[in-house]
Write a protein that holds these residues in place. Structure first.
Motif, PDB file in Angstrom:
ATOM      1  N   LEU A  31      10.034  17.371 -46.329  1.00 57.22           N
ATOM      2  CA  LEU A  31      10.821  16.343 -46.111  1.00 57.22           C
ATOM      3  C   LEU A  31      10.806  15.399 -47.456  1.00 57.22           C
ATOM      4  CD1 LEU A  31      13.023  15.000 -44.031  1.00 57.22           C
ATOM      5  CD2 LEU A  31      11.145  13.767 -43.340  1.00 57.22           C
ATOM      6  N   VAL A  32       9.888  14.934 -47.864  1.00 58.00           N
ATOM      7  CA  VAL A  32       9.913  13.781 -48.871  1.00 58.00           C
ATOM      8  C   VAL A  32      10.544  14.191 -50.108  1.00 58.00           C
ATOM      9  CG1 VAL A  32       8.489  12.109 -50.219  1.00 58.00           C
ATOM     10  CG2 VAL A  32       7.969  12.571 -47.824  1.00 58.00           C
ATOM     11  N   PRO A  33       9.986  15.396 -50.772  1.00 54.30           N
ATOM     12  CA  PRO A  33      10.687  15.520 -52.086  1.00 54.30           C
ATOM     13  C   PRO A  33      11.992  16.103 -51.703  1.00 54.30           C
ATOM     14  CG  PRO A  33       8.966  17.140 -51.140  1.00 54.30           C
ATOM     15  CD  PRO A  33       8.771  16.214 -50.475  1.00 54.30           C
ATOM     16  N   THR A  34      12.397  16.477 -50.765  1.00 52.60           N
ATOM     17  CA  THR A  34      13.897  17.162 -50.373  1.00 52.60           C
ATOM     18  C   THR A  34      14.721  15.994 -50.557  1.00 52.60           C
ATOM     19  OG1 THR A  34      13.092  19.186 -49.342  1.00 52.60           O
ATOM     20  CG2 THR A  34      15.225  18.264 -49.087  1.00 52.60           C
ATOM     21  N   ILE A  35      14.249  14.843 -49.945  1.00 46.72           N
ATOM     22  CA  ILE A  35      15.261  13.762 -49.704  1.00 46.72           C
ATOM     23  C   ILE A  35      15.361  13.194 -51.452  1.00 46.72           C
ATOM     24  CG2 ILE A  35      15.406  11.160 -49.098  1.00 46.72           C
ATOM     25  CD1 ILE A  35      14.193  12.258 -46.370  1.00 46.72           C
ATOM     26  N   LEU A  36      13.881  12.941 -51.863  1.00 44.66           N
ATOM     27  CA  LEU A  36      14.113  12.321 -53.213  1.00 44.66           C
ATOM     28  C   LEU A  36      14.991  12.939 -54.054  1.00 44.66           C
ATOM     29  CD1 LEU A  36      10.334  11.195 -53.572  1.00 44.66           C
ATOM     30  CD2 LEU A  36      12.456   9.682 -53.143  1.00 44.66           C
ATOM     31  N   LEU A  37      14.841  14.439 -54.126  1.00 46.58           N
ATOM     32  CA  LEU A  37      15.500  15.301 -55.081  1.00 46.58           C
ATOM     33  C   LEU A  37      17.016  15.242 -54.888  1.00 46.58           C
ATOM     34  CD1 LEU A  37      15.069  17.374 -57.311  1.00 46.58           C
ATOM     35  CD2 LEU A  37      15.155  19.260 -55.688  1.00 46.58           C
ATOM     36  N   THR A  38      17.492  15.136 -53.470  1.00 44.78           N
ATOM     37  CA  THR A  38      18.802  15.090 -53.186  1.00 44.78           C
ATOM     38  C   THR A  38      19.478  13.888 -53.700  1.00 44.78           C
ATOM     39  OG1 THR A  38      18.404  16.066 -50.982  1.00 44.78           O
ATOM     40  CG2 THR A  38      20.619  14.763 -51.121  1.00 44.78           C
ATOM     41  N   ILE A  39      18.682  12.703 -53.509  1.00 45.32           N
ATOM     42  CA  ILE A  39      19.248  11.416 -54.240  1.00 45.32           C
ATOM     43  C   ILE A  39      19.296  11.290 -55.513  1.00 45.32           C
ATOM     44  CG2 ILE A  39      18.464   8.919 -54.289  1.00 45.32           C
ATOM     45  CD1 ILE A  39      17.119   9.149 -51.638  1.00 45.32           C
ATOM     46  N   VAL A 141      17.160   2.750 -54.626  1.00 48.77           N
ATOM     47  CA  VAL A 141      17.128   3.598 -53.434  1.00 48.77           C
ATOM     48  C   VAL A 141      16.019   4.651 -53.337  1.00 48.77           C
ATOM     49  CG1 VAL A 141      18.168   5.307 -51.770  1.00 48.77           C
ATOM     50  CG2 VAL A 141      19.292   3.047 -52.264  1.00 48.77           C
ATOM     51  N   PHE A 142      16.122   5.018 -54.447  1.00 46.22           N
ATOM     52  CA  PHE A 142      15.193   6.259 -54.861  1.00 46.22           C
ATOM     53  C   PHE A 142      13.550   5.607 -54.846  1.00 46.22           C
ATOM     54  CE2 PHE A 142      12.808   8.796 -57.756  1.00 46.22           C
ATOM     55  CZ  PHE A 142      12.816  10.095 -57.306  1.00 46.22           C
ATOM     56  N   TRP A 143      13.489   4.581 -55.715  1.00 46.48           N
ATOM     57  CA  TRP A 143      12.207   3.981 -55.722  1.00 46.48           C
ATOM     58  C   TRP A 143      11.710   3.346 -54.268  1.00 46.48           C
ATOM     59  CZ3 TRP A 143      13.958   0.815 -60.473  1.00 46.48           C
ATOM     60  CH2 TRP A 143      13.902   1.826 -61.802  1.00 46.48           C
ATOM     61  N   ALA A 144      12.747   2.721 -53.485  1.00 43.46           N
ATOM     62  CA  ALA A 144      12.499   2.256 -52.278  1.00 43.46           C
ATOM     63  C   ALA A 144      11.787   3.314 -51.333  1.00 43.46           C
ATOM     64  CB  ALA A 144      13.495   1.454 -51.721  1.00 43.46           C
ATOM     65  N   ILE A 145      12.427   4.639 -51.452  1.00 42.84           N
ATOM     66  CA  ILE A 145      12.092   5.653 -50.403  1.00 42.84           C
ATOM     67  C   ILE A 145      10.864   6.357 -50.733  1.00 42.84           C
ATOM     68  CG2 ILE A 145      12.712   8.037 -49.572  1.00 42.84           C
ATOM     69  CD1 ILE A 145      15.830   7.006 -49.700  1.00 42.84           C
ATOM     70  N   ALA A 146      10.797   6.523 -52.129  1.00 42.36           N
ATOM     71  CA  ALA A 146       9.227   7.080 -52.757  1.00 42.36           C
ATOM     72  C   ALA A 146       8.254   6.055 -52.191  1.00 42.36           C
ATOM     73  CB  ALA A 146       9.437   7.056 -54.107  1.00 42.36           C
ATOM     74  N   PHE A 147       8.327   4.723 -52.324  1.00 43.58           N
ATOM     75  CA  PHE A 147       7.280   3.766 -52.110  1.00 43.58           C
ATOM     76  C   PHE A 147       6.801   3.883 -50.419  1.00 43.58           C
ATOM     77  CE2 PHE A 147       5.832  -0.613 -51.175  1.00 43.58           C
ATOM     78  CZ  PHE A 147       4.545  -0.635 -51.677  1.00 43.58           C
ATOM     79  N   SER A 148       8.316   3.778 -49.605  1.00 42.16           N
ATOM     80  CA  SER A 148       8.010   3.970 -48.227  1.00 42.16           C
ATOM     81  C   SER A 148       7.423   5.448 -47.799  1.00 42.16           C
ATOM     82  CB  SER A 148       9.496   3.577 -47.436  1.00 42.16           C
ATOM     83  OG  SER A 148      10.131   2.692 -48.113  1.00 42.16           O
ATOM     84  N   ALA A 149       7.738   6.423 -48.503  1.00 41.31           N
ATOM     85  CA  ALA A 149       7.213   7.545 -47.937  1.00 41.31           C
ATOM     86  C   ALA A 149       5.658   7.734 -48.419  1.00 41.31           C
ATOM     87  CB  ALA A 149       7.510   8.888 -49.064  1.00 41.31           C
ATOM     88  N   GLU A 150       5.126   7.074 -49.508  1.00 36.26           N
ATOM     89  CA  GLU A 150       3.646   6.869 -49.716  1.00 36.26           C
ATOM     90  C   GLU A 150       2.790   5.907 -48.684  1.00 36.26           C
ATOM     91  OE1 GLU A 150       2.610   9.013 -51.702  1.00 36.26           O
ATOM     92  OE2 GLU A 150       4.108   9.468 -52.624  1.00 36.26           O
ATOM     93  N   ASN A 151       3.644   4.954 -48.191  1.00 40.99           N
ATOM     94  CA  ASN A 151       3.248   4.171 -47.039  1.00 40.99           C
ATOM     95  C   ASN A 151       3.148   4.829 -45.806  1.00 40.99           C
ATOM     96  OD1 ASN A 151       2.709   1.084 -47.564  1.00 40.99           O
ATOM     97  ND2 ASN A 151       4.423   1.616 -48.786  1.00 40.99           N
ATOM     98  N   LEU A 152       3.904   5.851 -45.565  1.00 40.67           N
ATOM     99  CA  LEU A 152       4.137   6.653 -44.283  1.00 40.67           C
ATOM    100  C   LEU A 152       2.803   7.380 -44.318  1.00 40.67           C
ATOM    101  CD1 LEU A 152       5.976   7.150 -42.053  1.00 40.67           C
ATOM    102  CD2 LEU A 152       6.814   9.261 -43.280  1.00 40.67           C
ATOM    103  N   ALA A 153       1.772   7.597 -45.286  1.00 43.25           N
ATOM    104  CA  ALA A 153       0.748   8.341 -45.201  1.00 43.25           C
ATOM    105  C   ALA A 153      -0.057   7.755 -44.526  1.00 43.25           C
ATOM    106  CB  ALA A 153       0.126   8.770 -46.707  1.00 43.25           C
TER     107      ALA A 153
END
Length: 852
Positions: A31-39, A141-153
């Motif tokens: 899910l995470v890389p797919t969203i980031l690549l889409t953005i 938005v790209f950086w915010a989602i990337a940082f949020s995804a790492e927090n989701l771990a």
């Protein structure tokens, strides 16, 4: 040889999102890389197209040089290499590699490569019509989602499928790679909010504006207009100004009080943790049937902690009250030091600044600025920092003793709350600043109108002044409405975030209670702790607004502090060594504004004990010469000496101690006549004050007042006539007993008889003293040792009265015109008296009969 038998691990499916107390790695790393690549690809492609089609390449001189940008770009490259290296390492070490690992690595490498390219495009090209500052929405938005995804771990803290256990080398390497991703994405997001590598102002303004436009428009070179500046602009500089007031230097007792208050602050933080824990223990002991002795002990401890804590957030607890009590002295010290230093600084500023100031504006700025420093220190030390500490402690506590989901819920809520609070409050800044401006404007109009009360009456302008004041109030209220409306919007946003977080956490806790994983006391603990946390957090927005408002209110005061002293004493300047009182002007040049010289090559010498008179038309520079001698200003060329000493090389206080001034426009303090005269020498006795009044020919007048020397003169001395004020000023100077006397039209407001009396008094006072006189009435300076005729900033003529009359120049012409004016005034007076006597004469009667 690496094999890829399936997309997910064995016995796993991408449709299973939750596995063994954590998110499924197959689901997460798909899910995470797919969203980031889409953005990155789709939105980034649109971004690149817009910049190529509608943008232009920036000139290098307009691109800010920033090491922080280089650091930002280096982090992006590091993250890209991390994804690439991590994928290569897993391919090399794993015997059987799931497909999602390859997808995660390749998609992430492609997404971060595209994001890095976007970062470079924004650095080099710019949209011509771009009116915003900072990075584009795509990158943020790209950086915010990337940082949020790492927090989701963190949610998968207890899952055996993740790396948190660090059981083998593979998990340890994965954990190290995650640390790089977590710190890198976090830094990129927060640095991205500042956008260090981009211009701070729209590019079109940069290329069309020169330095003079910048000065006149009130914009600075960083690219922000004054009204759009953030309140945190120059934060470090403002804090440096505050530091002397935060720590009471030289006072050990106050320093110990500060440290003790900080200790009490730490005690409050600990109490806030234990209060809900003991509340939970009470509920569990009641449900478990514990003994009365155990329950009573727990209840007593809980009540004691609650007593120390107070009403939920320490607002009125014993510890908080003790801290507030001990802080009073520190607060008083801060308030006193700020006001005294500011007052001293105002008196150190030049006459030029005081002539251009708005008294009402300055008073409001001082009032708001000094009070805001106390508020700022209190909110920062006892509200903001403790609230942030409580948030961090709560997240750690819930992740450790509850579940990572609770920590994530609190983290997301707090992050959203603080972020939106800061963003909306920063947006509201311009309304608050405009409201302050309109408030200053209204108060300035009111003060000016009241100070010029007589002028208002002279021209029947009461209605005009009232209408002007009402218009200013209406403008203020319009700005006030915007401020209050934006405040209501901010409060509603905060309530939605807090309510959503409380709902999500309560439902999750209730679910775990029904599943038997938590006890009832745990639900009570969560509810108590979260409400206790939200209570100060609910005030966080208020605290932040108050701090921001304090910064705004302090801006005007900081500007006053930043005002440079125009006339400064040189380092190691000595005192004036007065000997005889010889005054020399040597080739003096001076101008108030560039391009308009007031004095041009003025040279003259006043011998000890002599009297020199300055005459000439208005605006020729006579009063300026006296101001330069008193050193209200420093000369721009030439030199002024007293007894051979350059007055710019000696201390101002020592220079002015030897000079007495009687100004043309006398302004008295709103005090008694006695104290106004004593201002000439504060240590003078009452008898010396009265002797000075006798010498100034005002003693009899003062004694005729009902209260005598204790008569209040009113604001600026308005209760006294012009002549009475002038005589008080003369008495004040006589009391000072200076060696050099400056008389600036000292008898201009007096009648002829009083003028003659004071001239005789001044002659006695000025005897054997160097005296400089500015006069319009030439008859008052006939006996001067030297007369200088000033015209267009130069000495046009010089000499004694008889010598100047023989020259038949400017002085003779001025004398002739004044004599003609006096003759015409005296003849007019004589005619008026004759007409008056004719009207009073009775009509004559004839003694003869009619017809004779």
């Amino acid at each position: 040889m690496v094999f890829m038998r399936s997309y997910c691990e064995s016995n796993a499916s991408i449709s299973h999102t939750w596995v063994d107390e954590g998110i499924s790695p197959c689901f997460y790393f798909t899910l995470v890389p797919t969203i980031l690549l889409t953005i990155a690809f789709f939105l980034g492609a649109l971004h690149h197209i817009c910049y190529q089609k509608y943008g232009t390449t920036m000139e290098p001189k307009y691109i800010p040089r920033s090491r922080l940008y280089g650091f930002q770009l280096a982090i992006s490259v590091l993250l890209l290499l991390q994804f690439l290296g991590g994928t290569v390492w897993q391919v090399a070490t794993a015997g059987e590699l799931p497909g999602y690992v390859v997808l995660y690595g390749s998609f992430s490498v492609a997404g971060w490569a595209w994001a890095s390219a976007t970062l470079r495009v924004e650095r080099r090209r710019v949209l011509l019509m771009d009116r915003t500052r900072g990075h584009s929405t795509v990158l943020l938005v790209f950086w915010a989602i990337a940082f949020s995804a790492e927090n989701l771990a963190f949610v998968s803290w207890y899952s055996p499928h993740w790396w948190w256990g660090l059981e083998d080398t593979q998990q340890q390497v994965k954990f190290a790679l995650w640390l790089i991703r977590y710190s890198g994405t976090g830094l990129l997001f927060f640095i991205g909010l500042k956008a260090p590598g981009l211009p701070r102002r729209p590019y079109m303004l940069l290329i069309n504006e020169d330095e003079r436009d910048v000065e006149s428009s009130g914009q600075n070179l960083l690219g922000r207009t004054e009204e759009n500046l953030s309140t945190w602009q120059d934060f470090r500089k403002k804090v440096r100004l505050l530091l002397p007031y935060m720590w009471p230097r030289g006072n050990i007792i106050l320093q110990l009080l500060v440290l003790f208050c900080l200790v009490l602050l730490g005690v409050e933080r600990a109490i806030n943790v234990f209060v809900p824990i003991y509340y939970k223990n009470i509920v569990n002991e009641l449900t478990d049937g514990s003994s009365w002795r155990t329950l009573a002990t727990t209840v007593c401890i809980y009540v004691l902690l609650k007593f120390l804590q107070g009403g939920g957030a320490g607002a009125s607890g014993f510890v908080s009250n003790m801290r507030s009590f001990f802080w009073i002295r520190v607060q008083q010290y801060t308030n006193r030091v700020v006001q005294v230093r500011l007052f001293a600084h105002l008196h150190s500023l030049s006459l030029r600044w005081h002539l251009g100031r708005k008294t009402g504006d300055v008073l409001r700025s001082i009032d708001r600025g000094t009070s805001s420093i106390n508020s700022l220190l209190s909110y920062l030390v006892f509200s903001i920092f403790p609230t942030i500490a409580d948030i961090v402690i709560s997240i750690i506590y819930f992740v450790t003793y509850f579940n990572a989901w609770f920590g994530l819920i609190i983290f997301i809520c707090m992050t959203l709350y603080l972020t939106l609070t800061i963003i909306i409050t920063e947006w509201r800044t311009k309304y608050r600043r405009d409201m302050n401006l309109q408030d200053n404007n209204a108060k300035s109009k009111a003060v000016d109108s009241l100070l010029n009360f007589e002028t208002v009456k002279y021209y029947n302008a009461e209605n005009y002044e009232v209408n002007r004041f009402e218009d200013a109030i209406l403008k203020y209220q319009a700005s006030e409405w915007k401020t209050q409306a934006s405040l209501a919007f901010l409060n509603q946003t905060q309530n939605v975030i807090i309510g959503s977080g409380l709902l999500a956490g309560s439902l999750l806790c209730a679910y775990f209670v029904t599943e038997g994983r938590f006890k009832v006391g745990d639900f009570v603990l969560f509810g108590t702790y979260i409400i206790q946390l939200y209570t100060p957090l609910n005030w966080f927005g208020t605290y932040y607004r108050m701090i921001q408002n304090s910064f705004i209110d302090m801006e005007s005061m900081f500007k006053i502090f930043e005002e440079e002293e125009e006339v400064k004493d040189e380092v190691n300047a000595g005192n004036l060594l007065y000997k005889l009182g010889r005054v020399e002007f040597e080739n003096v040049y001076f101008s108030y504004t560039n391009g308009k010289e007031i004095l041009k090559d003025v040279s003259f010498t006043v011998l000890p004990g002599q009297t020199i008179a300055l005459v000439g038309p208005s605006g020729s520079g006579k009063s300026t010469i006296m101001r330069l001698l008193f050193r209200f200003y420093d000369v721009q060329g030439g030199c002024i000496r007293i007894d051979g000493q350059d007055i710019s090389k000696v201390k101002q206080t020592s220079l002015r101690a030897h000079i007495g001034v009687v100004p043309q426009d006398t302004v008295l303090f709103n005090d008694t006549i006695r104290d106004n005269i004593r201002y000439g020498r504060i240590s003078a006795s009452d008898q010396e004050v009265e002797e000075a009044a006798v010498a100034a020919d005002i003693h009899d007048k003062i004694m005729a007042f009902p209260e005598g020397y204790d008569t209040q003169v009113g604001e600026r001395g308005l209760k006294l006539s012009g002549g009475e004020k002038q005589r008080v000023a003369i008495a004040r100077t006589i009391l000072k007993a200076p060696q050099i006397i400056l008389l600036d039209e000292a008898t201009s407001a007096l009648d002829t008889q009083t003028e003659r009396n004071i001239q005789a008094s001044l002659a006695k006072v000025c005897a054997n003293r160097t005296t400089v006189v500015v006069a319009h009435r030439l008859s008052t300076i006939i006996g001067a040792d030297q007369i200088l005729v000033i015209s267009d900033g130069r000495v046009a003529e010089r000499g004694r009265h008889d010598e100047l009359m023989l020259k038949e120049g400017l002085y003779a012409d001025m004398w002739s015109k004044q004599q003609q004016g006096q003759d015409s005034d005296s003849s007019s007076d004589t005619e008026a008296k004759d007409r008056k006597s004719e009207k009073l004469q009775p009509p004559s009667t004839s003694s003869g009969h009619p017809g004779h």
